[in-house]
Scaffold this motif. Structure first.
Motif, PDB file in Angstrom:
ATOM      1  N   ILE A 199     -15.193   0.130   8.056  1.00 32.29           N
ATOM      2  CA  ILE A 199     -15.369   1.635   9.166  1.00 32.29           C
ATOM      3  C   ILE A 199     -14.606   2.589   8.431  1.00 32.29           C
ATOM      4  O   ILE A 199     -15.055   3.337   8.215  1.00 32.29           O
ATOM      5  CB  ILE A 199     -14.856   1.173  10.405  1.00 32.29           C
ATOM      6  N   VAL A 200     -13.176   2.392   7.883  1.00 36.11           N
ATOM      7  CA  VAL A 200     -12.576   3.376   7.270  1.00 36.11           C
ATOM      8  C   VAL A 200     -13.275   3.954   5.922  1.00 36.11           C
ATOM      9  O   VAL A 200     -13.408   5.153   5.492  1.00 36.11           O
ATOM     10  CB  VAL A 200     -11.049   2.879   6.646  1.00 36.11           C
ATOM     11  N   TRP A 226     -11.964  -3.099  10.368  1.00 35.62           N
ATOM     12  CA  TRP A 226     -11.439  -1.848  10.338  1.00 35.62           C
ATOM     13  C   TRP A 226     -11.703  -1.195   8.608  1.00 35.62           C
ATOM     14  O   TRP A 226     -11.780   0.092   8.579  1.00 35.62           O
ATOM     15  CB  TRP A 226     -10.123  -1.602  11.133  1.00 35.62           C
ATOM     16  N   LEU A 268     -16.616   5.646   7.047  1.00 29.80           N
ATOM     17  CA  LEU A 268     -16.348   7.123   7.284  1.00 29.80           C
ATOM     18  C   LEU A 268     -16.045   7.922   6.283  1.00 29.80           C
ATOM     19  O   LEU A 268     -16.354   9.126   6.114  1.00 29.80           O
ATOM     20  CB  LEU A 268     -15.188   7.095   8.472  1.00 29.80           C
ATOM     21  N   TYR A 269     -15.310   7.415   5.248  1.00 37.00           N
ATOM     22  CA  TYR A 269     -14.727   8.542   4.012  1.00 37.00           C
ATOM     23  C   TYR A 269     -16.151   8.501   3.336  1.00 37.00           C
ATOM     24  O   TYR A 269     -16.268   9.887   2.948  1.00 37.00           O
ATOM     25  CB  TYR A 269     -13.926   7.528   3.098  1.00 37.00           C
ATOM     26  N   LEU A 296      -8.677   4.966  14.693  1.00 39.18           N
ATOM     27  CA  LEU A 296      -9.485   4.151  15.483  1.00 39.18           C
ATOM     28  C   LEU A 296      -9.166   2.604  15.352  1.00 39.18           C
ATOM     29  O   LEU A 296      -9.068   1.878  16.386  1.00 39.18           O
ATOM     30  CB  LEU A 296     -11.237   4.259  15.041  1.00 39.18           C
ATOM     31  N   SER A 297      -8.654   2.448  13.936  1.00 37.26           N
ATOM     32  CA  SER A 297      -8.041   0.887  13.838  1.00 37.26           C
ATOM     33  C   SER A 297      -7.039   0.733  14.428  1.00 37.26           C
ATOM     34  O   SER A 297      -6.666  -0.231  15.002  1.00 37.26           O
ATOM     35  CB  SER A 297      -8.183   0.642  12.358  1.00 37.26           C
ATOM     36  N   ALA A 347     -11.597  -0.426  16.432  1.00 39.67           N
ATOM     37  CA  ALA A 347     -12.359  -0.920  15.168  1.00 39.67           C
ATOM     38  C   ALA A 347     -12.300  -2.358  14.873  1.00 39.67           C
ATOM     39  O   ALA A 347     -13.219  -3.004  14.395  1.00 39.67           O
ATOM     40  CB  ALA A 347     -11.779  -0.204  13.917  1.00 39.67           C
ATOM     41  N   CYS A 386     -12.134  11.933   7.435  1.00 35.71           N
ATOM     42  CA  CYS A 386     -12.880  11.153   8.032  1.00 35.71           C
ATOM     43  C   CYS A 386     -12.014   9.563   7.959  1.00 35.71           C
ATOM     44  O   CYS A 386     -12.502   8.881   9.022  1.00 35.71           O
ATOM     45  CB  CYS A 386     -14.270  10.864   7.548  1.00 35.71           C
ATOM     46  N   GLY A 387     -11.812   9.279   6.819  1.00 35.99           N
ATOM     47  CA  GLY A 387     -10.988   8.026   6.564  1.00 35.99           C
ATOM     48  C   GLY A 387      -9.767   7.948   7.509  1.00 35.99           C
ATOM     49  O   GLY A 387      -9.628   6.844   7.933  1.00 35.99           O
ATOM     50  N   GLY A 412     -10.786   7.101  10.700  1.00 37.39           N
ATOM     51  CA  GLY A 412     -11.016   5.695  11.048  1.00 37.39           C
ATOM     52  C   GLY A 412      -9.873   4.927  11.086  1.00 37.39           C
ATOM     53  O   GLY A 412      -9.755   3.874  11.912  1.00 37.39           O
TER      54      GLY A 412
END
Length: 197
Positions: free
Chosen positions: A42-43, A39, A46-47, A29-30, A35, A22-23, A26
């Motif tokens: 968000i990382v 970002w 998500l982690y 996304l960045s 993000a 998940c990280g 993220g």
């Protein structure tokens, strides 16, 4: 193979692997710019979300010995029991009963016959507990009966005990014989029906 180091265990865990996946999403996304300047947050979020939704680790069941391994250990114990019994002097009647029981147990412990856990338990109890205890009790009681005669001869009790153990082992042999007869009958039917088609 499980490791005892807690850091390595966590790094290999489902929670860390799911959180890392998940990280990485993220980070993707960045890189696309979705993000923005948040970002790193968000990382991390998500982690953490991935680590929380991951299924828990499952502890595997202990590796207990299978029927064949139990039978191998029981055969080894039976050899030890035979060595013990060879050193004991028994009266003729009890020695005959013991010889019959020995022959039957030896046949049942041959590879490929006993695999039922209940039968294994009965044989293990006979080899590891019942037979040695019956003989040892006889030896001890015989000594006391010499000092204080007049009681029921200990040989009679030993013969009855060995007869009961022989009957119990005989029931296992009868069950195995019935199972083989059913198997043979089923195979005969199968071959006859196959020939008709």
């Amino acid at each position: 193979m499980a490791t005892s180091n807690p850091v390595v265990r966590y790094l290999e865990s489902r929670k860390n692997l799911t959180g890392s996946a998940c990280g990485i999403a993220g980070l993707a996304l960045s890189f696309t710019g979705a993000a923005g300047s948040l970002w790193p947050l968000i990382v991390v979020a998500l982690y953490a979300a991935g680590a929380l939704i991951a299924p828990p680790e499952r502890t595997p069941p202990p590796p207990f010995p299978n029927a064949e391994e139990q039978l191998d250990a029981l055969r080894s114990d039976f050899v030890t029991l035979r060595g013990y019994l060879a050193e004991i002097e028994l009266p003729e009647g009890a020695a005959g009963r013991l010889a019959e029981l020995d022959t039957l147990v030896d046949a049942l412990l041959e590879p490929g016959w006993v695999s039922d856990p209940e039968h294994l338990h009965v044989l293990a109890r006979a080899v590891r507990q019942d037979i040695p205890e019956a003989v040892d009790t006889f030896v001890r009681t015989r000594w006391w009966s010499r000092v204080a005669p007049g009681a029921v001869p200990p040989e009679r009790h030993l013969e009855r005990q060995l007869a009961a153990l022989h009957e119990e082992a005989g029931q296992i042999a009868a069950a195995l014989q019935d199972a083989e007869a059913i198997r043979q009958e089923a195979h005969t039917r199968y071959l006859e029906e196959r020939g008709k088609s």
